[in-house]
Design a protein around this motif. Structure first.
Motif, PDB file in Angstrom:
ATOM      1  N   ILE A   1      67.824 -10.984 -34.761  1.00 54.51           N
ATOM      2  CA  ILE A   1      66.712 -11.903 -35.024  1.00 54.51           C
ATOM      3  C   ILE A   1      66.568 -12.842 -33.838  1.00 54.51           C
ATOM      4  O   ILE A   1      67.440 -13.694 -33.623  1.00 54.51           O
ATOM      5  CB  ILE A   1      66.977 -12.721 -36.303  1.00 54.51           C
ATOM      6  N   PRO A   2      65.485 -12.653 -33.040  1.00 55.28           N
ATOM      7  CA  PRO A   2      64.457 -11.615 -33.151  1.00 55.28           C
ATOM      8  C   PRO A   2      64.984 -10.257 -32.686  1.00 55.28           C
ATOM      9  O   PRO A   2      66.093 -10.161 -32.156  1.00 55.28           O
ATOM     10  CB  PRO A   2      63.357 -12.131 -32.220  1.00 55.28           C
ATOM     11  N   ALA A   3      64.170  -9.215 -32.903  1.00 54.12           N
ATOM     12  CA  ALA A   3      64.579  -7.842 -32.594  1.00 54.12           C
ATOM     13  C   ALA A   3      64.410  -7.579 -31.104  1.00 54.12           C
ATOM     14  O   ALA A   3      63.364  -7.133 -30.637  1.00 54.12           O
ATOM     15  CB  ALA A   3      63.759  -6.840 -33.416  1.00 54.12           C
ATOM     16  N   THR A   4      65.472  -7.875 -30.352  1.00 53.74           N
ATOM     17  CA  THR A   4      65.439  -7.697 -28.896  1.00 53.74           C
ATOM     18  C   THR A   4      66.670  -6.910 -28.473  1.00 53.74           C
ATOM     19  O   THR A   4      67.524  -6.574 -29.282  1.00 53.74           O
ATOM     20  CB  THR A   4      65.436  -9.051 -28.175  1.00 53.74           C
TER      21      THR A   4
ATOM     22  N   THR B   1      59.521  -3.607 -32.230  1.00 55.81           N
ATOM     23  CA  THR B   1      58.179  -3.999 -31.797  1.00 55.81           C
ATOM     24  C   THR B   1      57.573  -4.945 -32.821  1.00 55.81           C
ATOM     25  O   THR B   1      57.942  -4.971 -33.992  1.00 55.81           O
ATOM     26  CB  THR B   1      57.275  -2.771 -31.634  1.00 55.81           C
ATOM     27  N   TYR B   2      56.606  -5.711 -32.352  1.00 52.21           N
ATOM     28  CA  TYR B   2      55.836  -6.640 -33.162  1.00 52.21           C
ATOM     29  C   TYR B   2      54.373  -6.368 -32.871  1.00 52.21           C
ATOM     30  O   TYR B   2      53.911  -6.590 -31.744  1.00 52.21           O
ATOM     31  CB  TYR B   2      56.189  -8.091 -32.821  1.00 52.21           C
TER      32      TYR B   2
ATOM     33  N   PRO C   1      56.748  -4.630 -27.554  1.00 50.06           N
ATOM     34  CA  PRO C   1      58.055  -5.286 -27.572  1.00 50.06           C
ATOM     35  C   PRO C   1      57.938  -6.783 -27.815  1.00 50.06           C
ATOM     36  O   PRO C   1      56.927  -7.415 -27.465  1.00 50.06           O
ATOM     37  CB  PRO C   1      58.618  -4.989 -26.178  1.00 50.06           C
ATOM     38  N   TYR C   2      58.993  -7.352 -28.384  1.00 51.51           N
ATOM     39  CA  TYR C   2      58.976  -8.756 -28.732  1.00 51.51           C
ATOM     40  C   TYR C   2      58.593  -9.632 -27.543  1.00 51.51           C
ATOM     41  O   TYR C   2      57.774 -10.558 -27.672  1.00 51.51           O
ATOM     42  CB  TYR C   2      60.348  -9.178 -29.261  1.00 51.51           C
ATOM     43  N   GLU C   3      59.174  -9.331 -26.372  1.00 47.22           N
ATOM     44  CA  GLU C   3      58.940 -10.165 -25.198  1.00 47.22           C
ATOM     45  C   GLU C   3      57.472 -10.207 -24.794  1.00 47.22           C
ATOM     46  O   GLU C   3      57.034 -11.151 -24.151  1.00 47.22           O
ATOM     47  CB  GLU C   3      59.789  -9.657 -24.033  1.00 47.22           C
ATOM     48  N   GLU C   4      56.703  -9.196 -25.171  1.00 42.77           N
ATOM     49  CA  GLU C   4      55.290  -9.125 -24.808  1.00 42.77           C
ATOM     50  C   GLU C   4      54.356  -9.478 -25.960  1.00 42.77           C
ATOM     51  O   GLU C   4      53.140  -9.520 -25.780  1.00 42.77           O
ATOM     52  CB  GLU C   4      54.955  -7.705 -24.320  1.00 42.77           C
TER      53      GLU C   4
ATOM     54  N   SER D   1      59.788  -7.766 -37.752  1.00 43.99           N
ATOM     55  CA  SER D   1      59.400  -6.714 -36.812  1.00 43.99           C
ATOM     56  C   SER D   1      58.654  -5.606 -37.548  1.00 43.99           C
ATOM     57  O   SER D   1      58.681  -5.528 -38.786  1.00 43.99           O
ATOM     58  CB  SER D   1      60.635  -6.136 -36.121  1.00 43.99           C
ATOM     59  N   ASP D   2      58.010  -4.743 -36.788  1.00 42.63           N
ATOM     60  CA  ASP D   2      57.293  -3.619 -37.395  1.00 42.63           C
ATOM     61  C   ASP D   2      58.238  -2.743 -38.209  1.00 42.63           C
ATOM     62  O   ASP D   2      57.914  -2.313 -39.326  1.00 42.63           O
ATOM     63  CB  ASP D   2      56.621  -2.762 -36.307  1.00 42.63           C
TER      64      ASP D   2
END
Length: 782
Positions: free
Chosen positions: A118-121, A127-128, A132-135, A144-145
């Motif tokens: 948490i978060p999913a990295t 992905t969100y 990807p989370y960072e983007e 997350s998806d």
């Protein structure tokens, strides 16, 4: 006359109003006994004399008033169902809900997610909104998806949490998660879990009265070294409060395998090798985690501070042949050359399943990956423990009367990897590698008596297993079998209040996790876990601000447990900023008062070599507990267990291995030489027993820790605190005794005797006065 009548009437009216107010204040009227508060989407319903409820305005759930109390209408049918009625027993509510669930919903309940950060990295990132989370621009507490998919489509309700960005983020994520599932189907909440997360970071500093990210404690082996069950219960009590503040209501711990095989890579996660000590520690740990009291208690010791414990690994995973671990195909066999299977059960049967507290026993059990070789006395199967009807139904459930949740270890139903050294590339389906589909493996596990599948986000194989069972036994039988598992799983959620209020107060969570009092308790426990093995001429404690020389540590490139590359390094093995708070530090040994050597126990690998196999060998290698080159002259030949599909004789007799950290031995020997007779003190971080003969005589003092902050070592070295811990394991005299001991028997090695005449046996330790003899040694020492 009129005036008197008027006043009498006024008086009667006043009395009537007073009586009415009195009756209302006694709750005998018709007004609701609940009030609602809260800002934002999370609402709190307080029942006078009843349970406090939490719900989200985004879920569609409404509050029903029945007998003037408030209840959550979780399935949104406008009626109070038994499972929604907090006045009823956990058993009655669980049975009612299980009867209402579809097979698809029960299958989802039987899933236990893969690891979720948490978060999913990172390596387990997600992905969100498809990116990807960072983007993504998502908040770290968003779902997350993948999480939305397995919660919605697969009906998964058990989530394994790994890293969290902060307590606040974890609490917000929990609230989002619970609001999401509250609005689905029957409104079943999520039961989030964690592997142990209170381990220390060696280079972290401790600051009095300061809050941290989470309280830091010694690992299980360090807790065992205190020989203090009350301290372990205190840990469980504190850890459970921090877990609940993070939204975690199940702990995938404690690991209570007996460490009877000293080479096993998971010794450091155990409470040591002694059955009585391990049982006492297991009992204390589970009591601490599961027990709520005061206004936090709901019933029978369970409540809002309670965390379900999943004890592992039934029936004991610490007797892998040659010390090899069952995460890999080359370590799939647990062996019993001492015919000592039953003693390995003691931490379970006399500890975690026989509590002192009101919750009575641990609520969940995880079997290990291992095949308990030739131990199935009923059906004669050699299969992984979760596949074994004898191990789960006959032994655990019938003989020892356990009717809680049994959950497989992670990833046991997929096909095995073609690469025996690749832990992440396939499943650990030991004993059923061939002749079974994935769904058929699920079916075999269910029929063995297991309720849940660790690391599985996909309900389809469970649903297919149900269909297989219907063909074999009929719909009624399989429906009843699935409902039995559902009831077990639901009871663990109901006991800890998740159906009433799974939501967290964000500020309260941030203040609870890592609070100063908890940090202080954890640090004190670390100090109590450090063992002093040697103190020649009372060289310890050292005077503060003296000058010390500390050699740097070399590590060649190697691979970690997961097969990832660890780059070559040459650095100080201790946080030098912390050292400098206690001592002056020099690179010139001639100017130093003392030499301090920080080293780790030998690491010779996992017992298998692809290079050996490619060169025509069987691939199997010794695991060494000494630093120098080791030739396995006394190894067993042939092996006790083997796989005719692979290698039948897994013996490594005559083969040679050298630990990757053999240079740690050189650190001691070189420091002794350059210190030219001045004292040399060794601090050994230990995860496995170690052959001390190679260096003990070159050290004036030896401290052993099982994972603590560097600062704790400094406090012992300088006498801020007196050492009090005892060895939870024997230290072998040599590798010959390691090879000749039985993997399933504790206390069966020849112990090392040092230059001072002390045997490094179980329960040995020293303080400033000498060898410790106290109530702990009188109780546990053999």
């Amino acid at each position: 006359m009129k005036s008197q009548k008027f006043y009498r009437m006024v008086t009667l009216v006043s009395i009537s109003l007073f009586l009415l107010a009195t009756i209302n204040s006694c709750d005998t009227g018709s007004d609701p006994k609940w009030t609602e508060t809260g800002t934002g989407t999370i609402r709190i319903v307080s029942n006078r004399g009843g349970e406090t409820l939490g719900y989200s305005t985004t879920s569609g759930v409404q509050i029903l008033t029945v007998d003037r109390y408030g209840f959550k209408d979780l399935n949104q049918n406008g009626e109070l169902d038994k499972y929604e009625d907090w006045r009823l027993s956990v058993e009655e509510r669980a049975q009612d809900l299980a009867s209402k669930m579809s097979i698809e919903q029960i299958a989802g309940l039987m899933l236990y997610s893969a690891h979720q950060s948490i978060p999913a990295t990172g390596s387990r990132g997600g992905t969100y909104g498809g990116v990807p989370y960072e983007e993504s621009g998502a908040n770290p507490w968003n779902l997350s998806d993948a999480q939305i998919t397995f919660l919605t489509e697969d009906n998964l309700r058990h989530v394994l949490i790994t890293t969290v960005e902060s307590a606040e983020v974890a609490a917000r994520w929990n609230n989002n998660l619970q609001a999401w599932v509250e609005g689905l189907g029957l409104g079943i909440p999520a039961n989030n879990s964690s592997d142990p997360r209170h381990q220390t970071s060696a280079d972290a500093g401790y600051y009095v009265d300061s809050q941290g990210a989470i309280s830091l404690w010694p690992g299980s082996l360090g807790l065992a070294a205190t020989f203090d069950p009350q301290l372990v219960e205190q840990f469980g009590d504190i850890a459970s409060k921090e877990y609940r503040a993070l939204g975690i209501s199940t702990s995938l711990s404690p690991q209570i395998d007996l460490a009877t095989e000293p080479r096993w890579s998971r010794v450091n996660g155990t409470f040591g090798e002694d059955p009585q000590l391990a049982a006492d520690m297991a009992r204390a740990y589970v009591d601490g985690f599961q027990t709520s009291s005061g206004d936090k208690e709901i019933s029978s010791g369970w409540g809002y501070n309670s965390v379900n414990t999943m004890i592992k690994h039934w029936p004991g995973g610490g007797s892998g042949e040659g010390g090899r671990d069952a995460h890999y195909g080359y370590g799939k066999y647990a062996v019993y050359p001492g015919n000592n299977f039953n003693e390995l059960l003691i931490p379970f049967t006399e500890g975690a399943l026989k509590l002192d507290g009101k919750t009575k026993m641990a609520t969940a059990v995880m079997p290990y990956y291992t095949i308990s070789w030739n131990q199935d006395a009923q059906y004669g199967e050699n299969v992984g423990n979760a596949y074994s009807k004898y191990m789960i139904t006959d032994l655990l459930r019938e003989t020892y009367q356990f009717d809680g949740v049994v959950c497989t270890d992670w990833g046991i139903t997929n096909d095995e990897s073609p690469d025996i050294t690749n832990m992440m590339g396939g499943g650990r389906c030991w004993g059923v590698e061939e002749g079974y589909t994935i769904a058929e493996r699920h079916y075999k596990i269910i029929m063995a008596g297991v309720d849940q599948f660790g690391g599985n986000n996909d309900a389809d194989p469970i649903i297919e297993a149900y269909r297989i069972g219907v063909k074999e036994h009929g719909e009624d039988f399989m429906r009843a079998r699935f409902e039995k598992s559902a009831v077990r799983l639901l009871k663990n959620m109901l006991r800890v209040g998740l159906f009433e209020n799974p939501y967290l107060d964000i500020d309260e969570s941030a203040q609870t996790v890592g609070k100063a009092d908890y940090m202080a308790a954890g640090y004190e426990a670390q100090l109590k876990s450090i063992v002093m093995l040697k103190n020649k001429d009372s060289v310890l404690p050292l005077e503060k601000n003296k000058t010390v020389y500390i050699p740097m540590q070399y590590r060649p490139e190697s691979r970690d447990w997961f097969g990832n590359t660890i780059p070559e390094s040459y650095s100080y093995p201790v946080n030098m900023d912390i050292v400098k708070q206690y001592f002056n530090v020099t690179d010139d040994p001639s100017t130093a008062d003392y030499g301090l050597v920080f080293m780790d126990n030998p690491n010779s690998g996992s017992g298998y070599s692809t290079a050996d196999a490619e060169a025509g060998g069987n691939g199997y290698m010794p695991i060494s507990l000494q630093y120098g080159e080791y030739i396995a002259e006394y190894a067993r030949d042939p092996s006790l267990a083997g796989d005719p599909r692979d290698v039948l004789n897994r013996s490594y007799k005559g083969k040679t291995v050298t630990p990757v950290n053999t240079s740690d031995l050189d650190m001691v020997l070189d420091t002794r030489e350059v210190m030219a007779g001045k004292p040399v003190i060794v601090s050994l971080t230990m995860s496995n027993p170690t052959v001390m003969a190679e260096f003990e005589n070159e050290a004036d003092a030896i401290l052993v820790n099982f994972g603590v902050q560097d600062q704790a070592i400094m406090d012992i070295l300088t006498g801020e605190v007196e050492p009090s811990a005892l060895l939870p394991l024997q230290m072998p005299a040599n590798m010959k005794t390691v090879e000749e001991q039985c993997e399933d028997v504790p206390h069966d090695m020849e112990c090392y005797v040092d230059s001072e005449g002390n045997a490094y046996d179980f329960a040995f330790g020293m303080n400033w006065k000498g060898v410790i003899n106290d109530n702990r040694t009188r109780k546990y020492k053999k």
